[in-house]
Design an enzyme around this catalytic site. Sequence first.
Site, PDB file in Angstrom:
ATOM      1  N   THR A  96       6.844 -10.120   2.371  1.00 59.03           N
ATOM      2  CA  THR A  96       7.763  -9.035   2.705  1.00 59.03           C
ATOM      3  C   THR A  96       7.299  -8.360   3.980  1.00 59.03           C
ATOM      4  O   THR A  96       6.106  -8.455   4.342  1.00 59.03           O
ATOM      5  CB  THR A  96       7.847  -8.002   1.573  1.00 59.03           C
ATOM      6  OG1 THR A  96       8.733  -6.935   1.959  1.00 59.03           O
ATOM      7  CG2 THR A  96       6.492  -7.406   1.245  1.00 59.03           C
ATOM      8  N   CYS A 103      31.048  -2.116   3.258  1.00 58.70           N
ATOM      9  CA  CYS A 103      30.641  -3.479   2.892  1.00 58.70           C
ATOM     10  C   CYS A 103      31.415  -3.967   1.677  1.00 58.70           C
ATOM     11  O   CYS A 103      31.817  -5.141   1.618  1.00 58.70           O
ATOM     12  CB  CYS A 103      29.139  -3.535   2.638  1.00 58.70           C
ATOM     13  SG  CYS A 103      28.138  -3.371   4.137  1.00 58.70           S
ATOM     14  N   TYR A 132      17.928  -6.025  -4.856  1.00 61.35           N
ATOM     15  CA  TYR A 132      18.756  -5.546  -3.750  1.00 61.35           C
ATOM     16  C   TYR A 132      19.509  -6.714  -3.100  1.00 61.35           C
ATOM     17  O   TYR A 132      19.357  -6.995  -1.916  1.00 61.35           O
ATOM     18  CB  TYR A 132      17.871  -4.827  -2.738  1.00 61.35           C
ATOM     19  CG  TYR A 132      18.596  -3.946  -1.742  1.00 61.35           C
ATOM     20  CD1 TYR A 132      19.843  -3.396  -2.018  1.00 61.35           C
ATOM     21  CD2 TYR A 132      17.998  -3.623  -0.539  1.00 61.35           C
ATOM     22  CE1 TYR A 132      20.486  -2.582  -1.107  1.00 61.35           C
ATOM     23  CE2 TYR A 132      18.627  -2.799   0.395  1.00 61.35           C
ATOM     24  CZ  TYR A 132      19.873  -2.284   0.101  1.00 61.35           C
ATOM     25  OH  TYR A 132      20.509  -1.466   1.022  1.00 61.35           O
ATOM     26  N   SER A 133      20.310  -7.394  -3.921  1.00 58.42           N
ATOM     27  CA  SER A 133      21.148  -8.501  -3.450  1.00 58.42           C
ATOM     28  C   SER A 133      22.290  -8.656  -4.443  1.00 58.42           C
ATOM     29  O   SER A 133      22.312  -8.017  -5.492  1.00 58.42           O
ATOM     30  CB  SER A 133      20.337  -9.796  -3.318  1.00 58.42           C
ATOM     31  OG  SER A 133      19.662 -10.108  -4.523  1.00 58.42           O
ATOM     32  N   SER A 160       7.988  -5.080   4.239  1.00 59.72           N
ATOM     33  CA  SER A 160       8.065  -3.684   3.804  1.00 59.72           C
ATOM     34  C   SER A 160       6.800  -3.289   3.053  1.00 59.72           C
ATOM     35  O   SER A 160       6.472  -3.866   2.014  1.00 59.72           O
ATOM     36  CB  SER A 160       9.285  -3.471   2.896  1.00 59.72           C
ATOM     37  OG  SER A 160       9.203  -2.232   2.219  1.00 59.72           O
ATOM     38  N   TRP A 217      11.504  -6.018  -3.936  1.00 62.93           N
ATOM     39  CA  TRP A 217      10.642  -5.283  -4.866  1.00 62.93           C
ATOM     40  C   TRP A 217      10.175  -6.165  -6.030  1.00 62.93           C
ATOM     41  O   TRP A 217       9.762  -5.661  -7.061  1.00 62.93           O
ATOM     42  CB  TRP A 217      11.370  -4.047  -5.381  1.00 62.93           C
ATOM     43  CG  TRP A 217      11.479  -2.949  -4.369  1.00 62.93           C
ATOM     44  CD1 TRP A 217      10.563  -1.982  -4.099  1.00 62.93           C
ATOM     45  CD2 TRP A 217      12.562  -2.728  -3.462  1.00 62.93           C
ATOM     46  NE1 TRP A 217      11.010  -1.170  -3.092  1.00 62.93           N
ATOM     47  CE2 TRP A 217      12.240  -1.594  -2.674  1.00 62.93           C
ATOM     48  CE3 TRP A 217      13.781  -3.368  -3.233  1.00 62.93           C
ATOM     49  CZ2 TRP A 217      13.076  -1.096  -1.693  1.00 62.93           C
ATOM     50  CZ3 TRP A 217      14.616  -2.875  -2.241  1.00 62.93           C
ATOM     51  CH2 TRP A 217      14.267  -1.748  -1.482  1.00 62.93           C
ATOM     52  N   GLN A 249       7.647  -2.037  -0.479  1.00 67.50           N
ATOM     53  CA  GLN A 249       7.925  -3.097  -1.444  1.00 67.50           C
ATOM     54  C   GLN A 249       6.632  -3.728  -1.954  1.00 67.50           C
ATOM     55  O   GLN A 249       6.476  -3.962  -3.157  1.00 67.50           O
ATOM     56  CB  GLN A 249       8.829  -4.151  -0.813  1.00 67.50           C
ATOM     57  CG  GLN A 249      10.251  -3.660  -0.581  1.00 67.50           C
ATOM     58  CD  GLN A 249      11.135  -4.695   0.088  1.00 67.50           C
ATOM     59  OE1 GLN A 249      10.652  -5.661   0.673  1.00 67.50           O
ATOM     60  NE2 GLN A 249      12.448  -4.495   0.010  1.00 67.50           N
ATOM     61  N   ILE A 295      10.477 -15.988  -0.095  1.00 63.56           N
ATOM     62  CA  ILE A 295      10.446 -15.494   1.284  1.00 63.56           C
ATOM     63  C   ILE A 295      11.377 -14.295   1.392  1.00 63.56           C
ATOM     64  O   ILE A 295      12.592 -14.419   1.340  1.00 63.56           O
ATOM     65  CB  ILE A 295      10.879 -16.594   2.274  1.00 63.56           C
ATOM     66  CG1 ILE A 295      10.006 -17.841   2.129  1.00 63.56           C
ATOM     67  CG2 ILE A 295      10.813 -16.068   3.712  1.00 63.56           C
ATOM     68  CD1 ILE A 295      10.428 -18.994   3.020  1.00 63.56           C
TER      69      ILE A 295
END
Length: 398
Positions: free
Chosen positions: A213, A370, A153-154, A215, A194, A218, A190
Amino acid sequence: MDSDTSAQDPNSSNLQRNSHSGRSSAAPVIQQSSHLAGELLERAGIRINGDNPWDLQLHRPQALDEIIARHNLGLGETYMRGDWSCEALDEFFYRILRAQLQHQIKPFRNLWRITRSYLLNLQSERRAFQVGEHHYDLGNDFYQSMLDSRMTYSCGYWKDAKDLEQAQTAKLDLICRKLGLQPGMRLLDIGCGWGSLVSYAAEHYGVECTGVTVSREQKQFIDTHYASLPITVHLQDYRALDAKYDRIASVGMFEHVGRKNHRAFMEVSKRCLKPDGLLLLHTIGKNQRNTTCDPWIEKYIFPNGDLPFNGQICDAAEELLIAEDLHNFGSDYDKTLMAWHDNFERSWEKFSGKFDTTFYRMWRYYLLSCAGAFRARHIQLWQWIFSDRLEGGVRRVC
């Protein structure tokens, strides 16, 4: 800026569109007026109820007053309600930002938001888990349908990639090569998401990995899917870290750190780095120092978000770490977000029973706004390499 990538042409014919344009078919079409909003949009080549895919289709005339009065927040919330629609939201925002319409109207409430960001620590340890609960814990099945197979997710690295899977694999390998990973090293991630980086590094570079994380979803995913790999994941705030590692990476997490905590992040990194260690910091960044997060993004997508300015990163590392390399491939985030949006649209039917139409419009607005922002170079994507300032020698980055 990465010379091998360039911003996508907003008029390119290979942009994929589909039937979910967010247009309300039942709403009556309202004729364009001489409203201030229409005059401003015209400066960006956008017409109200025009024929181009980036034109705004107005379904409730009062929405224009709300957009002018409440700026970014009003624009996003009126879209979520279905007051207006646009087939190509990415190009709509590209044109708005290239024309710098955001500077044409300055609500006084922005002064409070800027002041608040300096007076309050919105990213304190007490608030650290809010973004995990609000955003990252929506459901692993939801993100699996939108992201690549490793759920990265990046921003992907599209230099030689033909699709999202290749772009994300190339990004992970680029990070591992920049860090000079070798078998037997210990890597700290850091904000490990996932587990895409730690799993890739463990499988392909033979390193022992630790991830942190905020989350729960995750952590559960990593514990379940990568139990056979030398990976340990902790559900904790980064400020509690106090062990030594050969290498540290932080990919897409620094945007949640906040300006009041940039120095603390660098102090933690220095504390956890072995004397010859390296830190790779992968983060979205902004072009101006004294600005705050988009209020709509902060309210609906990333609570307490705060994009750094490159000078703030340098300030935070001063007298702690040496910046060895800076790589900007922000234009690649445009392609990444468009790929995520395509996957989201294709998968929406199976989630329509779990999430309502407002969520659908919110998520579409998030991804495409975005994409337009990166295409306009309004925001950037940086990879920094830092080393311990007390260690001599030359650092080489691939």
